[in-house]
Design a protein around this motif. Structure first.
Motif, PDB file in Angstrom:
ATOM      1  N   TYR A  82       0.717  -1.284   0.130  1.00 44.77           N
ATOM      2  CA  TYR A  82      -0.045  -0.067   0.029  1.00 44.77           C
ATOM      3  C   TYR A  82       0.851   1.299  -0.010  1.00 44.77           C
ATOM      4  O   TYR A  82       0.532   2.186  -0.779  1.00 44.77           O
ATOM      5  N   PRO A 127      -6.777   5.273  -7.882  1.00 44.14           N
ATOM      6  CA  PRO A 127      -7.742   4.658  -7.170  1.00 44.14           C
ATOM      7  C   PRO A 127      -8.206   3.220  -7.564  1.00 44.14           C
ATOM      8  O   PRO A 127      -8.245   2.192  -6.890  1.00 44.14           O
ATOM      9  N   MET A 128      -8.344   2.975  -8.917  1.00 43.81           N
ATOM     10  CA  MET A 128      -8.501   1.684  -9.472  1.00 43.81           C
ATOM     11  C   MET A 128      -7.254   0.602  -9.197  1.00 43.81           C
ATOM     12  O   MET A 128      -7.506  -0.505  -8.733  1.00 43.81           O
ATOM     13  N   LYS A 154      -7.243  -0.379  -5.501  1.00 45.29           N
ATOM     14  CA  LYS A 154      -8.279  -1.508  -5.235  1.00 45.29           C
ATOM     15  C   LYS A 154      -7.914  -2.935  -5.769  1.00 45.29           C
ATOM     16  O   LYS A 154      -8.090  -3.754  -5.195  1.00 45.29           O
ATOM     17  N   MET A 199      -5.076  -4.216  -3.560  1.00 46.62           N
ATOM     18  CA  MET A 199      -5.646  -4.639  -2.095  1.00 46.62           C
ATOM     19  C   MET A 199      -6.530  -5.871  -2.322  1.00 46.62           C
ATOM     20  O   MET A 199      -6.347  -6.673  -1.275  1.00 46.62           O
ATOM     21  N   THR A 200      -7.342  -6.097  -3.385  1.00 49.19           N
ATOM     22  CA  THR A 200      -8.027  -7.298  -3.523  1.00 49.19           C
ATOM     23  C   THR A 200      -7.117  -8.369  -3.989  1.00 49.19           C
ATOM     24  O   THR A 200      -7.397  -9.635  -3.406  1.00 49.19           O
TER      25      THR A 200
END
Length: 118
Positions: free
Chosen positions: A65, A75-76, A79, A82-83
């Motif tokens: 992160y 932002p995409m 995501k 983190m997924t």
């Protein structure tokens, strides 16, 4: 017709070393997580070592992160990263579950070899 403009964020020279270190730590903690969980599941380490493996996963997630923030990911992308880390948390468990289920299903003691009668 106008060509689309692609804006790339520049990485400051003083940020190169911290980015390199953090990306290396992502790899190191990822390998440590996989190794500790795998060796615990295989019985080489006791199950008491599994929280240490989860600690390595948490450190890997934190550094990934922070690395993504340092390189100014969108932002995409954040995501998706983190997924992916959540999937990486569960994949070793799924793998060993599939292996143990396959071992139970295909138990070698259940197979009876009949000798050929002459």
């Amino acid at each position: 017709m106008e060509k689309p403009v692609i804006v790339l964020h520049e990485i400051a020279l003083d940020q190169f070393l911290p980015i390199f270190i953090e990306s290396s730590l992502v790899l190191i903690f990822g390998v440590a997580y996989a190794a500790v969980i795998t060796l615990s599941k295989m019985g080489f380490f006791s199950k008491k070592w599994m929280p240490v493996g989860y600690l390595f996963w948490a450190l890997q997630t934190y550094f990934l992160y922070d690395f993504a923030v340092m390189i100014q990911s969108g932002p995409m992308t954040m995501k998706i990263l983190m997924t992916t880390m959540l999937a990486y948390l569960f994949i070793p468990h799924l793998y060993f579950r599939l292996i143990s289920d396959a071992d139970e299903r295909y138990d070698p003691e259940d197979e009876v070899v009949q000798e050929k009668q002459s």
